[in-house]
Design a protein around this motif. Structure first.
Motif, PDB file in Angstrom:
ATOM      1  N   TRP A 229      22.908  -3.708  31.675  1.00 46.18           N
ATOM      2  CA  TRP A 229      21.689  -4.504  31.736  1.00 46.18           C
ATOM      3  C   TRP A 229      20.523  -3.656  31.223  1.00 46.18           C
ATOM      4  O   TRP A 229      20.259  -2.573  31.757  1.00 46.18           O
ATOM      5  CB  TRP A 229      21.400  -4.934  33.169  1.00 46.18           C
ATOM      6  CG  TRP A 229      22.460  -5.761  33.831  1.00 46.18           C
ATOM      7  CD1 TRP A 229      23.721  -5.366  34.177  1.00 46.18           C
ATOM      8  CD2 TRP A 229      22.355  -7.125  34.231  1.00 46.18           C
ATOM      9  NE1 TRP A 229      24.402  -6.400  34.778  1.00 46.18           N
ATOM     10  CE2 TRP A 229      23.579  -7.502  34.824  1.00 46.18           C
ATOM     11  CE3 TRP A 229      21.315  -8.078  34.176  1.00 46.18           C
ATOM     12  CZ2 TRP A 229      23.820  -8.767  35.338  1.00 46.18           C
ATOM     13  CZ3 TRP A 229      21.546  -9.342  34.686  1.00 46.18           C
ATOM     14  CH2 TRP A 229      22.788  -9.688  35.257  1.00 46.18           C
ATOM     15  N   SER A 230      19.808  -4.124  30.211  1.00 39.77           N
ATOM     16  CA  SER A 230      18.615  -3.445  29.697  1.00 39.77           C
ATOM     17  C   SER A 230      18.958  -1.999  29.323  1.00 39.77           C
ATOM     18  O   SER A 230      19.806  -1.766  28.455  1.00 39.77           O
ATOM     19  CB  SER A 230      17.487  -3.542  30.721  1.00 39.77           C
ATOM     20  OG  SER A 230      16.253  -3.166  30.164  1.00 39.77           O
ATOM     21  N   GLU A 255      23.491  -7.251  28.510  1.00 40.45           N
ATOM     22  CA  GLU A 255      22.509  -8.229  28.983  1.00 40.45           C
ATOM     23  C   GLU A 255      21.103  -7.695  28.711  1.00 40.45           C
ATOM     24  O   GLU A 255      20.703  -6.685  29.275  1.00 40.45           O
ATOM     25  CB  GLU A 255      22.702  -8.461  30.487  1.00 40.45           C
ATOM     26  CG  GLU A 255      22.589  -9.892  30.951  1.00 40.45           C
ATOM     27  CD  GLU A 255      21.191 -10.488  30.975  1.00 40.45           C
ATOM     28  OE1 GLU A 255      20.229  -9.817  30.544  1.00 40.45           O
ATOM     29  OE2 GLU A 255      21.063 -11.630  31.426  1.00 40.45           O
ATOM     30  N   SER A 256      20.382  -8.364  27.795  1.00 37.44           N
ATOM     31  CA  SER A 256      19.019  -7.938  27.410  1.00 37.44           C
ATOM     32  C   SER A 256      19.000  -6.445  27.095  1.00 37.44           C
ATOM     33  O   SER A 256      18.175  -5.694  27.617  1.00 37.44           O
ATOM     34  CB  SER A 256      18.025  -8.259  28.533  1.00 37.44           C
ATOM     35  OG  SER A 256      18.097  -9.606  28.944  1.00 37.44           O
ATOM     36  N   HIS A 323      20.995 -12.105  25.025  1.00 36.28           N
ATOM     37  CA  HIS A 323      19.630 -11.609  24.835  1.00 36.28           C
ATOM     38  C   HIS A 323      18.739 -12.768  24.413  1.00 36.28           C
ATOM     39  O   HIS A 323      19.016 -13.441  23.418  1.00 36.28           O
ATOM     40  CB  HIS A 323      19.621 -10.515  23.769  1.00 36.28           C
ATOM     41  CG  HIS A 323      18.506  -9.539  23.896  1.00 36.28           C
ATOM     42  ND1 HIS A 323      18.568  -8.256  23.410  1.00 36.28           N
ATOM     43  CD2 HIS A 323      17.270  -9.657  24.472  1.00 36.28           C
ATOM     44  CE1 HIS A 323      17.435  -7.628  23.666  1.00 36.28           C
ATOM     45  NE2 HIS A 323      16.630  -8.457  24.304  1.00 36.28           N
ATOM     46  N   SER A 324      17.677 -12.993  25.161  1.00 34.11           N
ATOM     47  CA  SER A 324      16.744 -14.064  24.825  1.00 34.11           C
ATOM     48  C   SER A 324      15.851 -13.635  23.665  1.00 34.11           C
ATOM     49  O   SER A 324      15.333 -12.512  23.653  1.00 34.11           O
ATOM     50  CB  SER A 324      15.883 -14.420  26.039  1.00 34.11           C
ATOM     51  OG  SER A 324      15.013 -15.488  25.735  1.00 34.11           O
ATOM     52  N   ASP A 327      12.355 -12.187  24.609  1.00 36.86           N
ATOM     53  CA  ASP A 327      12.525 -11.279  25.745  1.00 36.86           C
ATOM     54  C   ASP A 327      11.194 -10.785  26.308  1.00 36.86           C
ATOM     55  O   ASP A 327      10.977 -10.774  27.511  1.00 36.86           O
ATOM     56  CB  ASP A 327      13.393 -10.088  25.310  1.00 36.86           C
ATOM     57  CG  ASP A 327      13.694  -9.114  26.423  1.00 36.86           C
ATOM     58  OD1 ASP A 327      12.757  -8.445  26.893  1.00 36.86           O
ATOM     59  OD2 ASP A 327      14.874  -9.016  26.821  1.00 36.86           O
ATOM     60  N   ALA A 332      14.675  -8.571  20.937  1.00 42.59           N
ATOM     61  CA  ALA A 332      16.061  -8.845  20.567  1.00 42.59           C
ATOM     62  C   ALA A 332      16.394  -8.434  19.139  1.00 42.59           C
ATOM     63  O   ALA A 332      17.547  -8.578  18.706  1.00 42.59           O
ATOM     64  CB  ALA A 332      16.349 -10.344  20.750  1.00 42.59           C
ATOM     65  N   SER A 335      19.393  -6.158  18.785  1.00 42.70           N
ATOM     66  CA  SER A 335      20.622  -6.856  19.156  1.00 42.70           C
ATOM     67  C   SER A 335      21.113  -7.701  17.991  1.00 42.70           C
ATOM     68  O   SER A 335      22.313  -7.706  17.657  1.00 42.70           O
ATOM     69  CB  SER A 335      20.375  -7.739  20.385  1.00 42.70           C
ATOM     70  OG  SER A 335      20.163  -6.961  21.536  1.00 42.70           O
ATOM     71  N   ARG A 355      13.234 -14.849  28.745  1.00 44.41           N
ATOM     72  CA  ARG A 355      12.562 -13.579  29.009  1.00 44.41           C
ATOM     73  C   ARG A 355      13.588 -12.451  29.290  1.00 44.41           C
ATOM     74  O   ARG A 355      14.759 -12.567  28.951  1.00 44.41           O
ATOM     75  CB  ARG A 355      11.542 -13.712  30.144  1.00 44.41           C
ATOM     76  CG  ARG A 355      10.534 -14.846  29.942  1.00 44.41           C
ATOM     77  CD  ARG A 355       9.449 -14.489  28.980  1.00 44.41           C
ATOM     78  NE  ARG A 355       8.595 -13.461  29.563  1.00 44.41           N
ATOM     79  CZ  ARG A 355       7.719 -12.741  28.846  1.00 44.41           C
ATOM     80  NH1 ARG A 355       7.607 -12.941  27.548  1.00 44.41           N
ATOM     81  NH2 ARG A 355       6.965 -11.840  29.443  1.00 44.41           N
ATOM     82  N   HIS A 356      13.148 -11.353  29.940  1.00 46.33           N
ATOM     83  CA  HIS A 356      13.973 -10.150  30.039  1.00 46.33           C
ATOM     84  C   HIS A 356      14.853 -10.152  31.288  1.00 46.33           C
ATOM     85  O   HIS A 356      14.355 -10.253  32.416  1.00 46.33           O
ATOM     86  CB  HIS A 356      13.070  -8.914  30.052  1.00 46.33           C
ATOM     87  CG  HIS A 356      13.818  -7.625  30.026  1.00 46.33           C
ATOM     88  ND1 HIS A 356      14.681  -7.291  29.000  1.00 46.33           N
ATOM     89  CD2 HIS A 356      13.861  -6.581  30.903  1.00 46.33           C
ATOM     90  CE1 HIS A 356      15.201  -6.107  29.240  1.00 46.33           C
ATOM     91  NE2 HIS A 356      14.738  -5.656  30.394  1.00 46.33           N
ATOM     92  N   THR A 357      16.158 -10.017  31.079  1.00 44.88           N
ATOM     93  CA  THR A 357      17.185  -9.981  32.131  1.00 44.88           C
ATOM     94  C   THR A 357      17.081 -11.156  33.092  1.00 44.88           C
ATOM     95  O   THR A 357      17.405 -11.038  34.278  1.00 44.88           O
ATOM     96  CB  THR A 357      17.160  -8.656  32.933  1.00 44.88           C
ATOM     97  OG1 THR A 357      15.913  -8.515  33.623  1.00 44.88           O
ATOM     98  CG2 THR A 357      17.390  -7.450  32.023  1.00 44.88           C
TER      99      THR A 357
END
Length: 384
Positions: A229-230, A255-256, A323-324, A327, A332, A335, A355-357
């Motif tokens: 994550w992140s 994830e993000s 990933h949005s 974010d 992103a 990514s 957004r983020h996570t």
């Protein structure tokens, strides 16, 4: 000639003072990059209606998001769960409370909006146990959720976060029959602290994840999937290309994620109003032994090694990126660049708005389906 010598006499100290001041600013910016941060307040609680069990928050790009979230605060309740947006205007958002707040409770105004949602593994109603994993940094706490498969998932949380960030993914992975090992790593507030107590942005934390991989392999795993994550994405990617066990890493879920720190730090500096060339100078300072120590780092950080777009050819395991596109914290772009560099390995379904996570929080069905379909497609799921 005398006037020229006088001008030079005045100019040299001024230049020296300017250079010293610039160096201090550069070190301060670099220190912010590697210093573990406490959870920052990012909204205010404006009102709580204990009769209707609703809460009114300052409106931000995060607090206006549909879905289920958490809110860290102080007072009688340190953490509450939030449900649907009930109403909003230009400056406020009213949401349903999913944690019962009793009349007379003290809830302070300053709060931090969060995607965590679950704060403890006991909330998942799954079998779990506490573990300590021996790592080069010392014993690191972990949560283990057993399941039937010999493919284990090792989850790695992000910068300024804790293991609780990862709990949202445990149910879908457990439903696929995959054991979960949710780990901590050096300087995250739960695991041991190094001499400087600083983040290395994945450049050293991967060793603690590598120890978790070794633990899994000693305890029945035949292969592992890393889920980061992140900043945990950056850590997982470093493990994937550096670990002695990399041939046992069968897949990676991001994830993000941070895929390239230079892109992220330039973006975050711009958002914070830090202008060029300070971000580049700060990253340069973190790469040299002396200036890295003056910036608070344990050791120099090689940003080239952390650029996984440039190192995309070194990846061998299939990758799922969630990933949005908006974010707002970790862009992103990298990514997408990794997906374009390795379309043979990287799957990246499109997400927006979340957004983020917070993809699980905003679109739990879409997020869960993306993971389930990918697991089945790679033959990891018990039903595959």
């Amino acid at each position: 000639m005398k006037s020229l010598r006088h001008a030079v006499t005045l100019l040299v100290p001024a230049l020296f003072a300017f250079g010293a001041a610039l160096a201090l600013v550069v070190f301060a910016v670099a220190r912010r990059v590697v210093t573990p941060m406490r959870r920052a307040t990012d909204t205010e609680i404006l009102a709580v209606d204990t009769g209707a069990q609703t809460i009114e928050l300052q409106r931000t790009l995060d607090t206006e998001l549909p879905g289920r979230y958490g809110l860290f605060t102080t007072g009688t309740y340190g953490y509450v769960k939030l449900g649907a947006v009930l109403s909003a205007d230009g400056s406020t958002v009213r949401r349903k409370l999913l944690t019962q707040i009793e009349p007379g409770a003290r809830v302070d105004r300053a709060a931090a909006f969060s995607g965590y949602y679950y704060s403890s593994p006991s909330e998942l109603h799954l079998r779990w146990e506490n573990l300590l994993i021996g790592t080069p940094a010392g014993p690191c706490p972990a949560w283990y959720f057993p399941a039937s498969s010999s493919t284990w998932v090792i989850q790695v949380h992000g910068r300024g976060a804790t293991r609780a960030e990862c709990l949202r993914a445990v149910p879908v992975l457990s439903a696929a029959g995959l054991p979960n090992l949710v780990v901590s790593y050096r300087n995250d507030g739960e695991a041991p602290r190094t001499r400087a107590g600083a983040y290395a942005l994945g450049a050293s934390e991967w060793r603690d994840v590598d120890a978790a991989i070794a633990y899994a392999l000693r305890h029945g795993a035949e292969q592992v999937i890393l889920m980061g994550w992140s900043m945990g994405g950056a850590i997982s990617l470093q493990a994937a290309v550096t670990s002695d066990h990399r041939d046992r890493i069968a897949g990676i879920i991001l994830e993000s994620p941070v895929v390239d720190w230079r892109t992220v730090l330039r973006f975050q500096a711009k958002m914070a109003g830090v202008r060029a060339p300070l971000p580049a100078l700060a990253m340069g300072a973190l790469q040299m032994p002396l200036t890295a120590r003056l910036s608070g780092a344990d050791e120099p950080i090689a940003f080239d090694r952390l650029d996984m777009v440039a190192r995309a050819d070194e990846l061998t395991a299939p990758v799922l990126i969630l990933h949005s596109d908006d974010d707002g914290f970790v862009p992103a772009d990298s990514s997408h660049a990794l997906q374009e560099a390795r379309p043979d390995l990287v799957t990246m379904p499109r997400f927006t708005v979340a957004r983020h996570t917070k993809l699980w929080n905003y679109d739990q069905t879409g997020w869960t389906t993306s993971i389930t379909d990918w697991l089945e497609g790679q033959g990891f799921s018990a039903s595959a």
